[in-house]
Structures are given as C-alpha cells and as structure tokens.
Design an enzyme around this catalytic site. Structure first.
Site, PDB file in Angstrom:
ATOM      1  N   GLU A   1       3.829   5.955  -2.322  1.00  0.00           N
ATOM      2  CA  GLU A   1       5.052   6.745  -2.482  1.00  0.00           C
ATOM      3  C   GLU A   1       5.553   6.698  -3.924  1.00  0.00           C
ATOM      4  OE1 GLU A   1       5.933   8.707  -0.195  1.00  0.00           O
ATOM      5  OE2 GLU A   1       4.797   7.890   1.486  1.00  0.00           O
TER       6      GLU A   1
ATOM      7  N   SER B   1       0.820  -1.212   0.000  1.00  0.00           N
ATOM      8  CA  SER B   1       0.000   0.000   0.000  1.00  0.00           C
ATOM      9  C   SER B   1       0.852   1.259   0.000  1.00  0.00           C
ATOM     10  CB  SER B   1      -0.937  -0.006   1.209  1.00  0.00           C
ATOM     11  OG  SER B   1      -0.203   0.001   2.432  1.00  0.00           O
ATOM     12  N   ASP B   2       1.803   1.357   0.941  1.00  0.00           N
ATOM     13  CA  ASP B   2       2.569   2.601   1.027  1.00  0.00           C
ATOM     14  C   ASP B   2       3.596   2.719  -0.094  1.00  0.00           C
ATOM     15  OD1 ASP B   2       4.105   0.564   2.117  1.00  0.00           O
ATOM     16  OD2 ASP B   2       4.647   1.645   3.928  1.00  0.00           O
ATOM     17  N   CYS B   3       4.075   1.602  -0.625  1.00  0.00           N
ATOM     18  CA  CYS B   3       4.995   1.665  -1.763  1.00  0.00           C
ATOM     19  C   CYS B   3       4.267   2.162  -3.009  1.00  0.00           C
ATOM     20  CB  CYS B   3       5.623   0.304  -2.028  1.00  0.00           C
ATOM     21  SG  CYS B   3       6.645  -0.292  -0.671  1.00  0.00           S
TER      22      CYS B   3
END
Length: 734
Positions: free
Chosen positions: A457, A452-454
């Site tokens: 970002e 999710s955060d990759c």
C-alpha cells in the site's frame, strides 16, 4: 513505587482533567505523544488545533460546508474537513486502540520499574477504564467484547495501581464481576503471566515458558524462530521473566490485591493445579492434547532444570531482547513485548542504564488521549497504513488535481518518502528478521518491521502521488521502488499467498501448541487474502509504470497469487478477512486484485460470486453492517446497524469488479452521504479492525479515507454506467 490514592468521581462522562490544556506532539518520523500544559501562558502561546480537538472529542469549530448534492461533492467536503487533521509533517495521526489487555502491561511495567505517570495521565487512564467497562463492571478482551477473566483481572489491577480506591463503586462492581467469572485464578495464560510478574499470582500456577527453547537447534520444526513474529517476540521476554521467576517487590497494594482478586485465601490456593483453569468466556482456542502432554513433561523439567543450561538460555534470550530493542529504537514490535522488554532491561541493566532510559522515553509513544480518556495503543500508531489509503483515495477520486488539495498531496508524498525503510535491521542475520530494505512499515520507519501489505500500500500510494500526478516532486527513486518490489517478491509463499511479516516458517501442526487460549492462529505465519491482494495490486500497478523491471518474476508472482486467491474464496463467494471486519473488508481487496488481471463481474466466475455474496448482505437501507464476531466464527454475523466504512468497502469491491447495475451502488452512496455531518466529517461508528480472530482494534481514520475514496470513485463510475446504459442515474440526496 506506589501511586497515591486519587479522588475519582463516580461518573466518568466528563473529562477528569482540563482538556483545553492537552496538546498532541508530532515529531521524529511521525512519533506521537501527548503533553499537558500547566499555565495559561503556555496555552496562549501554543493554541489547540483542530487536530488536537478532534481526537479528544472537542468541537473543532470548523465551518459547515455547502450541502453535497453529488457523491463527488460529498467526497470533496469530506477531504476539506480531513485536511485539517493532517499533521505538519504530512501524515494523519490517529487513535489505534481497542484491545483491553494493553493498559495493564503499561501500568504493571511502570509500577514495577518505578516510572511515574503524571497526575493528569493517571486520571485520564482511570477514566478510560471506567468508560470502557461493561454494564456488569468487567472488561473484555477488546472494547466491544463481553467481560472476561483476562480483561477484568488485569484492568482491575491497572485501575488500582493508577490510584482508584478499592471501595470506589467502579472497583466494587469490577471485583464482583471478576469473582463471578472465577476470580483471577480463571485468567488465561497471558493474564496469569502478568499477575505473576506483579506478584499477585504464583509462578507455580502457570504453564511452563522455558527459555531453553531458544538454545535448541534451529533446524527443529518447533524452534521459536519459526513462530509468527508477534508470538515469538512476546514469548521471548516472557520466557526470561518466567525462567528468572521474576516478581515485583511486595507492597501494601500488592498485599491488598492478593485479597481482592480472589474468593478464597491467597495463601491456601493450590497453585500447581491452576495452569489450565481458564474461564469459559475467555476460552477461544482450547489446549490440544499434545500441548497439555508437553506441559506435563516441561513441568517435571522445571523441577530439575540444570542451572548452567538455564543460565545459558537466559543469556541467549537476553541477547535477543537487546537486538529487538536496538533494531526498533526501543519501540519494539508492539506494546506487549515493549513493556516486557522494559522490565527485563530494568532488571538486568538497572534503572540508571542508557537502555532503560531509552525504554522509558519511548513509553509515551503508546499513550493516546481520546474522547473517553487515555489508552495504550496497539502499536506506536498506524501512520503508514492510514496515509497510504487516503493518498490513494484522493488520487482515484480526482480530488488530488484540485488546486486547493495539491499542497496536502505533496506533504503526504514527503512523509511517504521518509517513511520507507532504507536498510535491513541493525542486527540482520542474527535477529531472525526478514529483509527490510525497501519496505514500508505499519507505523514509522524507526519501528522498522517489514509488513507485506504495508509495503504494497505504501508503494501504491507513492505511485499514485508521484507517477500519476504531474505537479508532485519525484522524491522516491526508481531504485527505491525496485527495492520495495524486491521485498514483496521475497515474501511470496510456495502456494502463491502472502503472509504478514515474513514467509511461513513453521509447519501447520505448530498451531496445536498455541498456549494463549484467547487468540486463534498465532503460532505461525499464515497466508491472508488481504495481504496477498495488496501485494498483487501493487505489483500490477507498478508494472504499468515500470514494465521493464523484473517483468517475468512479477508475472509469475501474479499468476500464483491469483490461483491462491481463487482457492481462498469460500463456496459462498466471500473471502475471510483477518485484519479488518471481515468479509466486506476482504472482498474489497480481492475484487480489486482480480480486476487488475482482467477478472471482472462479466468475465470471471470468482468475481461474480464475490459480488453476489456482497449483494446478498446489503441491507434495506442500502448499507452493509458486519459484526466483529464474523472474524471469530468465520461466518457472516450481522451488525445491528449499517456502517459507513463497511458500506464503502463493499461498494469499492463492486466498482472494482465493474458491477453493471447501478441501483445497489446508488443506495449505498445515498446512505453514506446521509450520514455525513454538515462540516464534512462522519461520526465514529463501530470498531473496524481485527487480529488473531478475537481482538477488535480501531481504525478511526478509515471513516474518512474509505468513504472519500468510495464517494469520489462512485461519482464517475455511476456516470459511466449512465453513459453506457443510456438512462438517468440519480446520485443526489433524497
């Protein structure tokens, strides 16, 4: 196979090989491997670059730069140095070490399946283990942790497999430490498993890992597909090897290890009573009564398991192992299940099979050479994660528009273009994987896992490089950005938060079945403030550039995420970080996301409390220093010294929150500038990352990305405060 005994020096302070002959190879979507050149002619033809030298701790011979007098000049010097560490394909390679239970799986799996290491690899892995041993001779769960039975028993086996003699002083000291910890009998579950595979511990001494779980109805709340992905992908091959009672063939070394690892005769040990024997130093997550009760039942089942049912379960597990290998081009989710899968494919498919040969080739992806020797990394790298942050840093700092940096920006965008995952997994629909079309991975696209955060970002980096700058090509289409947004929206849990790889699939009570003892919160996915805020900020930035796409869905998602973030804030004002250390890491993300929906120090109690929490922990020298132990205790634990990375995180949070007073920011800026070396770099300080509450992991590229980001942003921020307040703000060095 067996490795010959090597003549190993007593001291490991100097390399055991000629470091001038090592070269980093970067190919295939960011794949890393190290090779050793054997002739002077090869070395003359293929010269070492600053990139090679930097990661081995050799002098890069890059020039000293003019002293920086402002934060922006300091950021510029930092990026001038860091550009030399950018690979030819546009990304920044880097070490991703720290956990001390990875080399054992690498060496045990290689030893069992007959995959050799080169002479130089063996020597540098031994040196790494020697350099990472604690004063008492043992090893911890990670490089900064105290010695444990887990780390010491497994790394002792590894160093002996690699060729250290039993009477070498380092081996003698390690063995003494292990015996004081209770011998290998006191290793936790993962240690017992690897020792059993190596045939230096009996399977009867393990708690059951039945493969039959995988053929139970999927609607059951405890079916493995509901577990957190790292848990289920490790216990998948673990259950195959346990269910098969796989053992390495006896060798002289194995017979010797049976004597060395224990304080009593191996053949007199009552193995059945050892399953819950875990050293107190190792024990972070004690078994629940429910788990121990289930183990009693499963142990009885193991005595009378039905062979047809066991065979059907093993076949199902093997099929899922094959899908994992296919989906990831034999890299697998991480190094632990990679080496377990490798053993299974060797055992089932055979040493001459295509599958095993592909596994064998991919082993090199996890072997990284550093200043201390050769390690095994936590995945096949952190390629996407690192490039995403530095890409945002150079844009927000203003450095991207400088002519000398434009080519570097374009190369970074080109790498981000190829790194986006273009479709779902090969076996999507039967592999229990979340959709991946449009996602960005943690490392490389061939590894292929949605994070999710990759994804967030990665999309932010693309938006900054492609939409914010006017000189970069438009490589990522609107449709592909829409795909990324679709993935992120699909990952929001019902309470508004975001987990790591997937939606939360299992009930909270499954954590009562945590079998690993040394890790926390591994059974199911959990919401994380960092993941939630990364997605929140990505969607908020995306809609500024593309307000027409799924506007209502994005607004609903943001409102739910903000409510989750408010709830996740502790009464003290901080947020607990799970992937970095710890409160400082989470605060930066949380305060940025709050600011993007209009919540700042002046307008929001949540933002104000977050800032006040950070300021309460600012040190006298202007910096912040937080220990990895904060992640384990869930309370702030002060580090001995301030850390430039954590200081950058804290200041970034304050600036995102529009903190109105310059003095704390000035003091922090001066600290970070004072730590900068004449060539523009910063020295490596303490470890930066964390997972599962107990395992620290290295992100050495952070000392460039976040310091450059903070300094560049602080330069303009402090000038804005000066203009607003009408007083002089001194941002120069003392």
């Amino acid at each position: 196979m067996s490795f010959s005994t090597l003549d190993i020096p007593i001291s490991s302070s100097e390399p055991f090989t000629d470091y001038s002959r090592w070269r980093l190879v970067v190919d295939e979507d960011g794949r890393h491997s190290w090779t050793y050149l054997r002739t002077d002619e090869e070395c003359a033809e293929w010269l070492q670059k600053p990139l090679d030298k930097f990661w081995m701790g050799l002098p890069t011979e890059l020039p000293n730069l003019p002293p920086a007098n402002t934060p922006l000049e300091s950021a510029r010097n930092g990026y001038e140095y860091y550009k030399h560490l950018q690979a030819h394909d546009g990304h920044w390679p880097g070490e991703y070490g720290g956990p001390m239970f990875l080399i054992p799986g690498l060496t045990i799996g290689s030893y069992i399946t007959g995959i050799p290491f080169t002479h130089e690899e063996r020597r540098e892995m031994i040196r790494y283990l020697m350099n990472r041993a604690n004063e008492d001779g043992g090893w911890g769960i990670h490089i900064e942790g105290p010695s444990t039975a887990f780390g010491t028993s497994l790394n002792y086996c590894a160093i002996r497999i690699l060729g250290m003699s039993a009477d070498h002083p380092a081996a003698v000291k390690a063995r003494g430490c292990l015996h004081k910890l209770g011998s290998a009998l006191a290793a936790p579950a993962w240690g017992k498993f690897w020792l059993s595979v190596l045939n230096v511990y009996e399977w009867e001494g393990n708690n059951p890992v039945p493969p039959e779980l995988w053929v139970l109805p999927e609607w059951l709340p405890f079916h493995p597909h509901r577990w957190w992905i790292h848990c289920r992908m490790v216990y998948l091959p673990m259950s195959y090897l346990y269910g098969s009672r796989f053992k390495a063939k006896e060798t002289d070394l194995i017979l010797s290890l049976r004597e060395e690892l224990y304080t009593r005769d191996y053949y007199s040990i009552e193995w059945a009573g050892q399953g819950n024997n875990v050293c107190k130093v190792d024990l972070y997550a004690p078994h629940s009564a429910l788990f121990d009760g289930l183990n009693v039942i499963l142990a009885q089942y193991e005595k009378c398991s039905l062979p047809p049912f066991r065979r059907a379960a093993l076949a199902r597990v093997y099929d899922l192992i094959v899908t994992e290998d296919d989906n990831t081009d034999f890299q697998d989710l991480g190094p632990v299940n990679k080496m377990m899968n490798l053993i299974v494919r060797w055992y089932v498919d055979g040493p001459e099979s295509v599958a095993f040969k592909k596994h064998r080739r991919r082993r090199a992806d996890f072997m990284w050479l550093g200043k201390e020797g050769m390690m095994m990394t936590g995945t096949n790298g952190s390629q996407l994660w690192d490039i995403a942050f530095i890409s945002q840093a150079i844009v927000e700092s203003g450095l991207a528009i400088e002519e000398s940096n434009r080519a570097s920006c374009v190369k970074a965008l080109e790498w981000l273009d190829q790194a986006q995952i273009k479709g779902n997994s090969m076996h999507f629909g039967k592999d229990y994987r979340h959709q991946s079309k449009g996602a960005w991975p943690f490392s490389t696209p061939s590894q292929s896992y949605t994070v999710s955060d990759c994804t967030a970002e990665g999309l932010k980096a693309v938006l900054y490089l492609q939409e914010h700058l006017d000189f970069t090509p438009k490589l990522i289409s609107k449709q592909r950005m829409h795909d990324a947004v679709d993935v992120m929206l699909s990952l929001q849990n019902s309470d508004g938060g975001f987990a790591s790889y997937e939606l939360i699939r299992g009930p909270q009570w499954l954590e009562l079945l945590n079998p690993a003892e040394v890790f926390g919160r591994i059974m199911i996915e959990h919401n994380y403030p960092e993941c939630t805020t990364s997605v929140l900020t990505a969607l908020a930035i995306f809609r500024k550039y593309h307000p027409e796409y799924r506007a209502a869905d994005i607004e609903t998602c943001l409102q739910k995420a903000i409510k989750y973030l408010h709830r996740a804030q502790q009464p003290s004002g901080g947020w607990v970080g799970s992937w970095g250390i710890c409160f400082t890491y989470a605060a930066q993300f949380a305060l940025e996301s709050l600011s993007l929906v209009g919540e700042t120090y002046e307008t929001s109690e949540h933002s104000r409390k977050g800032c006040e929490f950070l300021l309460k922990h600012q040190r006298g020298d202007g910096g912040w220093g937080e220990s990895w132990e904060s992640c384990a205790t869930l309370e702030w634990v002060e580090k001995e010294d301030a850390q430039v990375v954590q200081t950058a995180w804290a200041v970034m949070g304050l600036m995102y929150a529009k903190y109105p007073h310059p003095e704390p920011i000035e003091r922090a800026v001066k600290l970070v500038m004072s730590r900068q070396l004449p060539d523009g770099s910063w020295a490596q300080e303490a470890i930066e990352g964390m997972f599962n509450r107990t395992v620290a992991i290295s992100y050495p590229n952070f000392k460039f990305s976040f310091t450059i980001w903070m300094l560049g942003k602080a330069d303009s921020y402090l000038k804005q405060l000066k203009a607003a307040k009408g007083h002089l703000v001194d941002t120069s060095r003392d």
